[in-house]
Design a protein around this motif. Structure first.
Motif, PDB file in Angstrom:
ATOM      1  N   ALA A 230       0.842  -1.205   0.000  1.00  0.00           N
ATOM      2  CA  ALA A 230       0.000   0.000   0.000  1.00  0.00           C
ATOM      3  C   ALA A 230       0.873   1.248   0.000  1.00  0.00           C
ATOM      4  CB  ALA A 230      -0.917  -0.023   1.210  1.00  0.00           C
ATOM      5  N   ARG A 231       1.960   1.181   0.744  1.00  0.00           N
ATOM      6  CA  ARG A 231       2.859   2.334   0.824  1.00  0.00           C
ATOM      7  C   ARG A 231       3.461   2.661  -0.550  1.00  0.00           C
ATOM      8  NH1 ARG A 231       8.414   2.772   4.477  1.00  0.00           N
ATOM      9  NH2 ARG A 231       8.918   4.882   3.816  1.00  0.00           N
ATOM     10  N   MET A 232       3.961   1.624  -1.223  1.00  0.00           N
ATOM     11  CA  MET A 232       4.586   1.846  -2.538  1.00  0.00           C
ATOM     12  C   MET A 232       3.564   2.301  -3.574  1.00  0.00           C
ATOM     13  SD  MET A 232       7.442  -1.125  -3.088  1.00  0.00           S
ATOM     14  CE  MET A 232       6.478  -2.525  -2.504  1.00  0.00           C
ATOM     15  N   LEU A 233       2.400   1.672  -3.570  1.00  0.00           N
ATOM     16  CA  LEU A 233       1.373   2.046  -4.558  1.00  0.00           C
ATOM     17  C   LEU A 233       0.976   3.501  -4.381  1.00  0.00           C
ATOM     18  CD1 LEU A 233      -0.828  -1.200  -4.455  1.00  0.00           C
ATOM     19  CD2 LEU A 233       0.612  -0.457  -6.361  1.00  0.00           C
ATOM     20  N   GLN A 234       0.869   3.908  -3.129  1.00  0.00           N
ATOM     21  CA  GLN A 234       0.499   5.294  -2.848  1.00  0.00           C
ATOM     22  C   GLN A 234       1.600   6.257  -3.299  1.00  0.00           C
ATOM     23  OE1 GLN A 234      -0.220   6.230   1.263  1.00  0.00           O
ATOM     24  NE2 GLN A 234      -1.693   7.828   0.737  1.00  0.00           N
ATOM     25  N   SER A 235       2.852   5.919  -2.960  1.00  0.00           N
ATOM     26  CA  SER A 235       3.978   6.782  -3.357  1.00  0.00           C
ATOM     27  C   SER A 235       4.052   6.928  -4.873  1.00  0.00           C
ATOM     28  CB  SER A 235       5.303   6.193  -2.859  1.00  0.00           C
ATOM     29  OG  SER A 235       5.342   6.211  -1.458  1.00  0.00           O
ATOM     30  N   ALA A 236       3.744   5.837  -5.566  1.00  0.00           N
ATOM     31  CA  ALA A 236       3.862   5.848  -7.029  1.00  0.00           C
ATOM     32  C   ALA A 236       2.644   6.455  -7.708  1.00  0.00           C
ATOM     33  CB  ALA A 236       4.076   4.421  -7.532  1.00  0.00           C
ATOM     34  N   GLY A 237       1.640   6.796  -6.922  1.00  0.00           N
ATOM     35  CA  GLY A 237       0.448   7.417  -7.503  1.00  0.00           C
ATOM     36  C   GLY A 237      -0.489   6.436  -8.184  1.00  0.00           C
ATOM     37  N   VAL A 238      -0.382   5.155  -7.833  1.00  0.00           N
ATOM     38  CA  VAL A 238      -1.316   4.166  -8.373  1.00  0.00           C
ATOM     39  C   VAL A 238      -2.607   4.232  -7.558  1.00  0.00           C
ATOM     40  CG1 VAL A 238      -1.743   1.702  -8.791  1.00  0.00           C
ATOM     41  CG2 VAL A 238       0.563   2.642  -9.106  1.00  0.00           C
ATOM     42  N   LYS A 239      -3.721   4.470  -8.253  1.00  0.00           N
ATOM     43  CA  LYS A 239      -5.016   4.557  -7.548  1.00  0.00           C
ATOM     44  C   LYS A 239      -5.379   3.193  -6.991  1.00  0.00           C
ATOM     45  CE  LYS A 239      -8.824   6.521  -9.098  1.00  0.00           C
ATOM     46  NZ  LYS A 239      -9.822   6.929 -10.148  1.00  0.00           N
ATOM     47  N   LEU A 240      -5.949   3.198  -5.797  1.00  0.00           N
ATOM     48  CA  LEU A 240      -6.289   1.956  -5.126  1.00  0.00           C
ATOM     49  C   LEU A 240      -7.735   2.048  -4.697  1.00  0.00           C
ATOM     50  CD1 LEU A 240      -4.675  -0.529  -4.281  1.00  0.00           C
ATOM     51  CD2 LEU A 240      -4.063   0.640  -2.185  1.00  0.00           C
ATOM     52  N   ARG A 241      -8.519   1.056  -5.074  1.00  0.00           N
ATOM     53  CA  ARG A 241      -9.958   1.169  -4.811  1.00  0.00           C
ATOM     54  C   ARG A 241     -10.502  -0.213  -4.494  1.00  0.00           C
ATOM     55  NH1 ARG A 241     -14.100   0.898  -8.883  1.00  0.00           N
ATOM     56  NH2 ARG A 241     -12.687   1.128 -10.648  1.00  0.00           N
ATOM     57  N   GLN A 242     -11.342  -0.270  -3.459  1.00  0.00           N
ATOM     58  CA  GLN A 242     -12.003  -1.541  -3.148  1.00  0.00           C
ATOM     59  C   GLN A 242     -13.272  -1.651  -3.983  1.00  0.00           C
ATOM     60  OE1 GLN A 242     -12.825  -2.428   1.011  1.00  0.00           O
ATOM     61  NE2 GLN A 242     -12.796  -4.620   0.486  1.00  0.00           N
ATOM     62  N   PHE A 243     -13.457  -2.804  -4.590  1.00  0.00           N
ATOM     63  CA  PHE A 243     -14.628  -3.061  -5.434  1.00  0.00           C
ATOM     64  C   PHE A 243     -15.886  -3.096  -4.583  1.00  0.00           C
ATOM     65  CE2 PHE A 243     -17.523  -6.308  -7.193  1.00  0.00           C
ATOM     66  CZ  PHE A 243     -17.744  -5.788  -8.450  1.00  0.00           C
ATOM     67  N   LYS A 244     -16.885  -2.377  -5.020  1.00  0.00           N
ATOM     68  CA  LYS A 244     -18.173  -2.360  -4.309  1.00  0.00           C
ATOM     69  C   LYS A 244     -19.289  -2.621  -5.305  1.00  0.00           C
ATOM     70  CE  LYS A 244     -16.851  -0.802  -0.159  1.00  0.00           C
ATOM     71  NZ  LYS A 244     -16.146  -1.902   0.445  1.00  0.00           N
ATOM     72  N   THR A 245     -20.254  -3.424  -4.902  1.00  0.00           N
ATOM     73  CA  THR A 245     -21.419  -3.659  -5.743  1.00  0.00           C
ATOM     74  C   THR A 245     -22.598  -4.120  -4.898  1.00  0.00           C
ATOM     75  OG1 THR A 245     -22.295  -4.954  -7.600  1.00  0.00           O
ATOM     76  CG2 THR A 245     -20.707  -6.058  -6.188  1.00  0.00           C
ATOM     77  N   ASP A 246     -23.790  -3.938  -5.427  1.00  0.00           N
ATOM     78  CA  ASP A 246     -24.980  -4.476  -4.765  1.00  0.00           C
ATOM     79  C   ASP A 246     -25.294  -5.871  -5.286  1.00  0.00           C
ATOM     80  OD1 ASP A 246     -25.288  -2.146  -3.322  1.00  0.00           O
ATOM     81  OD2 ASP A 246     -26.509  -1.197  -4.887  1.00  0.00           O
ATOM     82  N   THR A 247     -24.590  -6.265  -6.357  1.00  0.00           N
ATOM     83  CA  THR A 247     -24.799  -7.594  -6.938  1.00  0.00           C
ATOM     84  C   THR A 247     -23.998  -8.618  -6.158  1.00  0.00           C
ATOM     85  OG1 THR A 247     -24.887  -6.501  -9.082  1.00  0.00           O
ATOM     86  CG2 THR A 247     -24.674  -8.895  -9.113  1.00  0.00           C
ATOM     87  N   GLU A 248     -24.682  -9.555  -5.522  1.00  0.00           N
ATOM     88  CA  GLU A 248     -23.935 -10.523  -4.702  1.00  0.00           C
ATOM     89  C   GLU A 248     -23.343 -11.656  -5.522  1.00  0.00           C
ATOM     90  OE1 GLU A 248     -25.542 -12.253  -1.070  1.00  0.00           O
ATOM     91  OE2 GLU A 248     -25.884 -10.203  -0.373  1.00  0.00           O
ATOM     92  N   THR A 249     -24.101 -12.129  -6.500  1.00  0.00           N
ATOM     93  CA  THR A 249     -23.618 -13.246  -7.319  1.00  0.00           C
ATOM     94  C   THR A 249     -23.958 -13.007  -8.783  1.00  0.00           C
ATOM     95  OG1 THR A 249     -25.695 -14.424  -6.996  1.00  0.00           O
ATOM     96  CG2 THR A 249     -23.901 -15.012  -5.504  1.00  0.00           C
ATOM     97  N   ILE A 250     -23.128 -13.583  -9.637  1.00  0.00           N
ATOM     98  CA  ILE A 250     -23.443 -13.668 -11.069  1.00  0.00           C
ATOM     99  C   ILE A 250     -23.403 -15.153 -11.399  1.00  0.00           C
ATOM    100  CG2 ILE A 250     -22.607 -13.184 -13.390  1.00  0.00           C
ATOM    101  CD1 ILE A 250     -21.477 -10.537 -12.329  1.00  0.00           C
ATOM    102  N   VAL A 251     -24.462 -15.655 -11.996  1.00  0.00           N
ATOM    103  CA  VAL A 251     -24.527 -17.098 -12.293  1.00  0.00           C
ATOM    104  C   VAL A 251     -24.182 -17.329 -13.757  1.00  0.00           C
ATOM    105  CG1 VAL A 251     -26.049 -19.109 -12.364  1.00  0.00           C
ATOM    106  CG2 VAL A 251     -26.271 -17.443 -10.505  1.00  0.00           C
ATOM    107  N   LEU A 252     -23.307 -18.295 -14.008  1.00  0.00           N
ATOM    108  CA  LEU A 252     -22.994 -18.721 -15.378  1.00  0.00           C
ATOM    109  C   LEU A 252     -23.650 -20.074 -15.584  1.00  0.00           C
ATOM    110  CD1 LEU A 252     -19.185 -17.847 -15.470  1.00  0.00           C
ATOM    111  CD2 LEU A 252     -21.076 -16.516 -16.404  1.00  0.00           C
TER     112      LEU A 252
END
Ligand SMILES: O=c1[nH]c(=O)n([C@H]2C[C@H](O)[C@@H](COP(=O)(O)O)O2)cc1CO
Ligand SMILES: [Zn+2]
Length: 161
Positions: A133-155
């Motif tokens: 996390a420290r390196m990604l932040q220093s390098a300016g790489v955006k970091l984001r946790q995936f969020k969705t209301d969709t719990e499952t996708i069925v194939l």
């Protein structure tokens, strides 16, 4: 009129990452990654596994003992970067279910990937995750946790049979 219920780009790419993870032979943690460009075109995918020629039946999948998987396994993120086979990854996004470790963070930064989208962070307290996390932040790489209301996708392979 267009139909409702189509998946978002984020759901699509995290879904691809999760599907790639299903290829993993790791009995404990299956990780998948998907790299996409700014036009939402998939550039590469990867999952955690042993290098070419290193048999899943001969090399150890154990976590502890004299010889462990940690000596051999290629992480999903690094595999995805290497599977891109030298394609330009500048400005790309990387979707991965598990928060990247510090070694993958180095490869992510050096390859020019601009954003990491992750699903969960089960090793949040580890030194590797903090360093990452420290390196990604220093390098300016955006970091984001995936969020969705969709719990499952069925194939469903039988859907059109
Ligand atoms: O970023 C990662 N990407 C990734 O593919 N892995 C892989 C390596 C191992 O095969 C597995 C982790 O195993 P375990 O949870 O049993 O320690 O996940 C592990 C990390 C580290 O967080
Ligand atoms: Zn890693």
């Amino acid at each position: 009129m267009k139909r409702n219920g189509y998946i978002s780009w984020d759901e699509y790419f995290m879904g691809v990452a999760l599907l790639a993870a299903k290829r993993s032979k790791d009995p404990n943690t299956q990780v998948g990654a998907c790299i996409v460009d700014s036009n939402n075109i998939i550039l590469s995918t990867g999952y955690n596994g042993f290098p070419y020629g290193c048999s899943d039946d001969l090399y150890p999948w154990e976590r502890e003992g004299e010889d462990t998987k940690y000596n051999y396994v290629v992480h999903a993120e690094l595999n995805a970067i290497l599977n891109a086979r030298g394609k330009n990854l500048k400005g790309a996004r990387l979707y991965v279910d598990l928060f990247p470790c510090n070694e993958c963070a180095k490869a992510i930064i050096q390859s020019g990937i601009a954003e990491v989208v992750y699903l969960y962070n089960k090793y949040a307290d580890s030194e590797a995750t903090r360093a990452s996390a420290r390196m990604l932040q220093s390098a300016g790489v955006k970091l984001r946790q995936f969020k969705t209301d969709t719990e499952t996708i069925v194939l469903d392979f039988k859907a059109n049979a």
